[in-house]
Design an enzyme around this catalytic site. Structure first.
Site, short mmCIF file in Angstrom:
data_model
loop_
_atom_site.label_atom_id
_atom_site.label_comp_id
_atom_site.label_asym_id
_atom_site.label_seq_id
_atom_site.Cartn_x
_atom_site.Cartn_y
_atom_site.Cartn_z
CB CYS A 1 -4.82 11.14 11.80
SG CYS A 1 -3.67 9.82 12.05
CG ASP A 42 2.91 1.09 9.66
OD1 ASP A 42 2.45 1.91 10.47
OD2 ASP A 42 3.17 1.39 8.48
NE ARG A 50 -7.61 4.40 5.36
CZ ARG A 50 -6.92 5.33 5.99
NH1 ARG A 50 -7.28 5.69 7.20
NH2 ARG A 50 -5.89 5.91 5.43
NE ARG A 61 0.29 9.99 10.38
CZ ARG A 61 -0.20 9.08 9.55
NH1 ARG A 61 -1.42 8.62 9.74
NH2 ARG A 61 0.51 8.63 8.55
CE LYS A 98 -1.82 1.46 4.11
NZ LYS A 98 -1.47 2.85 4.44
CG ASN A 99 2.09 2.78 3.56
OD1 ASN A 99 0.95 3.10 3.22
ND2 ASN A 99 2.43 2.58 4.82
#
Ligand code: EPU
Length: 417
Positions: free
Chosen positions: A116, A304, A396, A121, A22-23
């Protein structure tokens, strides 16, 4: 609202195939802003965040089509447009459009992402770097407006290594006049993948994935034809699942070089790894040993993976200390794990976890992408049934996770409430 229902306590076995990262996919999709034409991106995971990024590119005039794991992005009609608040609020990575828009069109207007759930952030380091390259930045009615007829290459020092900050400035620098040097840049594999993708378009970038990146400005780029790296955090999540459930899983399409810190810790707690011709075989231990971790920028232990690792520690034979140093509010999974019977005390950014013999299935709520992954790991290991609410968070970041777990023999169902 859909929910996941997991009946835990089963050992899993078989093969799981890891999707694209994803990233890495998100910044590489915004790199398409840098050139008109037909861009082909392969190994793109099927995720809500990818759909959100596609919508953002469509807002700018691009067309985006998906055929299995391949995205075709046509940017012939792409022009300057604002990145609206709804999309930035849905996904902070929308801020990655700032650098490419500004360097290609001389201006960019992007809704300012608010704080968030996992922390404040800020994007001050992105903005400071752009100012140093000659951009005029203003903040008006919740939007960042950046203008620069031509950015100028310069030396930039990031006060702290920032992943999307490094990516944004690397993209801004591709059309800057002269050379840009990014000192203390983020070294994550996703940053290197973006550098590789930009170089495949004709950019001149040296040092992607290292602490010093040098970018020599060019005048044009050609469209992308690029395949994204495998998702190291999805891989780490399946390693955690094997570790927590005494399972034997073959993980295919993964890049273990990107997981050194995670694999080292997993070995320390008793997980066994075998490199096989088809992939990485992971076998969970009968008894999980306790261990301490501290999250750090790459190549350190990834933030993560902190939530998923905490589940393993919650089931370990002793006391573990988990320090979160990247984000200030990344323990939202703790109250949910406590409801499942985990013994965890938190003090600001430190969690002390005392291993228990078992977790028990209960209704829990997902709060962010990785917190929800930890609840899946916990649910699979728990005795009884776990009901996970607010699973859009998992959608997501994880590509068809319940199908992958079902194929391994796990008891997990998605239901519409
Ligand atoms: N920071 C600043 N100022 C800035 C930018 C960052 O102070 O201008 C601080 C942050 O507040 C944080 C630290 O620097 O304390 C590192 O943040 P970073 O900018 O590296 O995070 P990010 O780029 O916003 C990416 C991933 C996150 C991942 C972090 C850390 C993407 C799209 N997101 O976020 O992924 O946790 O790096 O590795 O690449 C996820 O996938 O679930 C996720 C949250």
């Amino acid at each position: 609202m859909p929910k996941l229902i997991i009946t835990g306590g089963k050992r899993l076995s078989g093969t799981v195939s890891i999707s694209g990262a994803k990233n890495a996919a998100l910044p590489i999709m915004t790199a398409a802003i840098l050139s008109s034409g037909k861009h082909i991106l392969k190994n793109i995971p099927d995720l809500i965040d990818i759909t959100t990024m596609s919508k953002l590119l469509e807002t700018f005039g691009a067309s985006v089509e998906r055929d299995r794991d391949c995205l075709t992005i046509n940017t012939d009609a792409l022009s300057y447009a604002e990145a609206p608040y709804e999309l930035v609020a849905a996904m902070r990575a929308s801020v990655l459009a700032l650098g490419p828009m500004l360097t290609r069109f001389g201006k960019a207007k992007i809704a300012l992402p608010g704080g968030c759930r996992i922390g404040a952030r800020p994007i001050n380091l992105h903005l400071l770097a752009l100012e140093k390259m000659g951009a005029k930045i203003s903040l008006e009615e919740g939007y960042v407006i950046a203008k620069a007829d031509k950015l100028k290459g310069t030396d930039i020092f990031f006060e702290t290594p920032t992943v999307t900050g490094t990516e944004n400035i690397m993209m801004a620098a591709v059309f800057a006049e002269g050379a840009t040097r990014l000192n203390n840049s983020a070294m994550e594999p996703e940053v290197k993948d973006l550098a590789d993708a930009l170089n495949s378009m004709g950019a001149k970038i040296k040092g992607g994935g290292e602490g010093l990146i040098e970018i020599e400005g060019v005048t044009s780029l050609k469209p992308l034809n690029y395949s994204i790296i495998p998702d190291r955090i999805e891989t780490g999540t399946f390693i955690s699942i094997a570790g927590a459930t005494e399972s034997d899983i073959l993980i295919k399409n993964c890049e273990i070089r990107h997981l050194d810190a995670v694999i080292d810790k997993m070995k320390e707690i008793g997980v066994t790894f075998n490199n096989e011709p088809d992939g990485l075989r992971v076998i969970g231990p009968k008894k999980i040993k306790s261990a301490n971790i501290k999250t750090l920028p790459y190549p350190g232990f990834p933030t993560d993976m902190q939530a998923q690792f905490m589940v393993l520690m919650a089931l370990s034979d002793g006391i573990s200390i988990i320090k979160e140093t990247i984000f200030e509010n990344r323990f939202m999974h703790v109250p949910e794990l406590q409801r499942m019977g985990a013994m965890i005390d938190t003090d600001i950014n430190t969690a002390t976890v005392k291993g228990v013999k078992k977790l028990t299935g209960v209704p829990v709520v997902a709060t962010d992408i990785r917190a929800s992954a930890s609840l899946i790991v916990a649910g699979l290991a728990a005795v009884g049934t776990t009901y996970i609410d607010k699973i859009f968070h998992i959608d997501r970041g994880y590509d068809k996770i319940e199908d992958k777990i079902t194929r391994l023999g796990g008891d997990i169902k998605r239901v519409d409430d």
